[in-house]
Scaffold this active site. Structure first.
Site, PDB file in Angstrom:
ATOM      1  N   GLY A 137      -4.020  62.374  44.967  1.00 51.68           N
ATOM      2  CA  GLY A 137      -4.862  61.161  44.765  1.00 51.68           C
ATOM      3  C   GLY A 137      -4.104  60.057  45.320  1.00 51.68           C
ATOM      4  N   GLU A 174       0.751  56.849  40.833  1.00 49.85           N
ATOM      5  CA  GLU A 174      -0.988  57.501  40.438  1.00 49.85           C
ATOM      6  C   GLU A 174      -1.711  56.688  41.660  1.00 49.85           C
ATOM      7  OE1 GLU A 174      -2.495  59.785  39.552  1.00 49.85           O
ATOM      8  OE2 GLU A 174      -2.006  60.450  37.372  1.00 49.85           O
ATOM      9  N   ASP A 175      -3.157  57.330  41.122  1.00 51.95           N
ATOM     10  CA  ASP A 175      -4.696  56.651  41.674  1.00 51.95           C
ATOM     11  C   ASP A 175      -5.321  56.267  40.665  1.00 51.95           C
ATOM     12  OD1 ASP A 175      -4.690  59.088  40.681  1.00 51.95           O
ATOM     13  OD2 ASP A 175      -6.281  60.245  41.638  1.00 51.95           O
ATOM     14  N   ASP A 228      -6.655  57.497  33.593  1.00 45.45           N
ATOM     15  CA  ASP A 228      -8.460  57.612  32.623  1.00 45.45           C
ATOM     16  C   ASP A 228      -8.094  57.961  31.312  1.00 45.45           C
ATOM     17  OD1 ASP A 228     -10.749  58.479  32.241  1.00 45.45           O
ATOM     18  OD2 ASP A 228     -11.360  59.667  33.530  1.00 45.45           O
ATOM     19  N   ASN A 267      -3.535  61.597  29.889  1.00 48.30           N
ATOM     20  CA  ASN A 267      -3.429  62.016  29.871  1.00 48.30           C
ATOM     21  C   ASN A 267      -2.712  63.110  30.567  1.00 48.30           C
ATOM     22  OD1 ASN A 267      -4.411  62.570  26.784  1.00 48.30           O
ATOM     23  ND2 ASN A 267      -6.331  63.262  27.411  1.00 48.30           N
ATOM     24  N   THR A 268      -2.984  63.290  32.304  1.00 45.83           N
ATOM     25  CA  THR A 268      -2.110  63.513  32.683  1.00 45.83           C
ATOM     26  C   THR A 268      -0.856  62.971  33.488  1.00 45.83           C
ATOM     27  OG1 THR A 268      -4.007  63.863  34.115  1.00 45.83           O
ATOM     28  CG2 THR A 268      -1.987  63.863  35.775  1.00 45.83           C
ATOM     29  N   LYS A 307      -8.208  52.767  33.733  1.00 50.58           N
ATOM     30  CA  LYS A 307     -10.087  52.453  32.656  1.00 50.58           C
ATOM     31  C   LYS A 307      -9.363  52.228  31.384  1.00 50.58           C
ATOM     32  CE  LYS A 307     -13.081  56.062  36.385  1.00 50.58           C
ATOM     33  NZ  LYS A 307     -13.339  56.794  36.082  1.00 50.58           N
ATOM     34  N   ASP A 365     -10.722  62.170  45.335  1.00 48.28           N
ATOM     35  CA  ASP A 365     -11.814  62.814  45.557  1.00 48.28           C
ATOM     36  C   ASP A 365     -12.918  63.105  44.588  1.00 48.28           C
ATOM     37  OD1 ASP A 365     -10.206  64.552  44.151  1.00 48.28           O
ATOM     38  OD2 ASP A 365     -11.097  66.315  44.720  1.00 48.28           O
ATOM     39  N   ARG A 370     -11.868  61.164  49.998  1.00 49.96           N
ATOM     40  CA  ARG A 370     -10.118  60.934  50.014  1.00 49.96           C
ATOM     41  C   ARG A 370      -9.824  60.023  51.387  1.00 49.96           C
ATOM     42  NH1 ARG A 370      -7.480  63.581  45.718  1.00 49.96           N
ATOM     43  NH2 ARG A 370      -7.707  66.113  45.909  1.00 49.96           N
TER      44      ARG A 370
HETATM   45  P1  IMP Z   1      -6.451  61.651  32.672  1.00 48.50           P
HETATM   46  O1  IMP Z   1      -5.159  62.865  33.098  1.00 48.50           O
HETATM   47  O2  IMP Z   1      -7.955  61.619  32.325  1.00 48.50           O
HETATM   48  O3  IMP Z   1      -5.525  60.034  33.170  1.00 48.50           O
HETATM   49  O4  IMP Z   1      -6.786  61.567  34.275  1.00 48.50           O
HETATM   50  C1  IMP Z   1      -6.196  61.419  35.376  1.00 48.50           C
HETATM   51  C2  IMP Z   1      -7.128  62.198  36.616  1.00 48.50           C
HETATM   52  O5  IMP Z   1      -7.830  62.409  36.901  1.00 48.50           O
HETATM   53  C3  IMP Z   1      -6.166  61.506  38.041  1.00 48.50           C
HETATM   54  O6  IMP Z   1      -5.553  61.234  38.447  1.00 48.50           O
HETATM   55  C4  IMP Z   1      -7.640  61.404  39.266  1.00 48.50           C
HETATM   56  O7  IMP Z   1      -6.454  62.380  39.611  1.00 48.50           O
HETATM   57  C5  IMP Z   1      -8.392  61.740  38.415  1.00 48.50           C
HETATM   58  N1  IMP Z   1      -9.144  61.142  37.876  1.00 48.50           N
HETATM   59  C6  IMP Z   1     -10.002  59.990  37.148  1.00 48.50           C
HETATM   60  N2  IMP Z   1     -10.518  59.276  37.177  1.00 48.50           N
HETATM   61  C7  IMP Z   1     -11.175  59.783  38.896  1.00 48.50           C
HETATM   62  C8  IMP Z   1     -11.913  59.148  39.027  1.00 48.50           C
HETATM   63  O8  IMP Z   1     -12.553  58.124  38.132  1.00 48.50           O
HETATM   64  N3  IMP Z   1     -12.730  59.679  40.082  1.00 48.50           N
HETATM   65  C9  IMP Z   1     -11.856  60.750  40.786  1.00 48.50           C
HETATM   66  N4  IMP Z   1     -10.466  61.377  39.895  1.00 48.50           N
HETATM   67  C10 IMP Z   1     -10.217  61.162  38.976  1.00 48.50           C
END
Ligand code: IMP
Length: 179
Positions: free
Chosen positions: A47, A102-103, A106, A109-110, A134, A163, A169
């Site tokens: 991303g 990072e893109d 959210d 966790n990642t 977010k 995506d 993308r």
């Molecule tokens: P987290 O682990 O919940 O913070 O999610 C991070 C990853 O989830 C990002 O690097 C994205 O790949 C994906 N992601 C989270 N929100 C979105 C969204 O609104 N659109 C697309 N991908 C998302």
């Protein structure tokens, strides 16, 4: 402006002109903050590829650029909480200043998972630079988060590297889901 990506409809949320302006501001901050050092910018694939590309072009200090591949979404519109670690960093980061790019953050966790993995290798410092955040979705504090492009409500978004089912993308701005 509306656009269809697979079975979902999206509308423009952040135009590319606003992204360009914000990316330049972030690049200036990074250039100032890391003046006299040579940070390693680690793009989290897939991303972040457009964000990283635009960002590094505006940075005015020496930097190294590398990538790590992680994914947590598996093609849906909400997090699965599962992180797939496709490959690892190939460079020695011991003592280095790391900027994770990072893109979107959210749940957080990642990025938390990746930071924990990196810390084992004893980097000098770790900060996070994300295009999108977010805040209401965050499930854990991410104290390393230093640079944020835009804060969003909990809408699912695509475009500028992000995506839906691997599509969207290449859209030039950020588009939010409307149906
Ligand atoms: P987290 O682990 O919940 O913070 O999610 C991070 C990853 O989830 C990002 O690097 C994205 O790949 C994906 N992601 C989270 N929100 C979105 C969204 O609104 N659109 C697309 N991908 C998302």
């Amino acid at each position: 402006m509306k656009t269809q990506v697979a079975d979902l409809t999206f509308e423009l949320s952040i135009p590319y002109s606003s992204i360009e302006k914000r990316v330049t501001e972030i690049a200036t901050h990074i250039s100032n903050d890391y003046s006299g050092r040579v940070p390693v910018m680690v793009g989290i694939l897939s991303g972040s590829f457009l964000f990283l590309a635009d960002l590094v072009k505006q940075i005015e200090i020496p930097i190294e650029v590398t990538f790590a591949k992680l994914a947590s979404y598996y093609g849906g519109t909400s997090t699965t909480r599962k992180i797939r670690d496709d490959f690892d960093l190939t460079i020695d980061i011991k003592g280095r200043d790391i900027i994770l790019v990072e893109d979107i953050v959210d749940t957080g966790n990642t990025i938390h998972y990746l930071i924990e993995k990196l810390k084992v290798r004893e980097p000098g410092s770790v900060t996070v630079c994300t295009l999108l955040l977010k805040p209401k979705a965050l499930e854990r504090a991410v104290p390393e988060l230093k640079y944020t492009g835009f804060e969003l409500p909990n809408d699912f978004v695509v475009g500028y590297g992000l995506d839906y089912k691997e599509l969207g993308r290449n859209l030039k701005g950020i588009f939010k889901k409307v149906g």
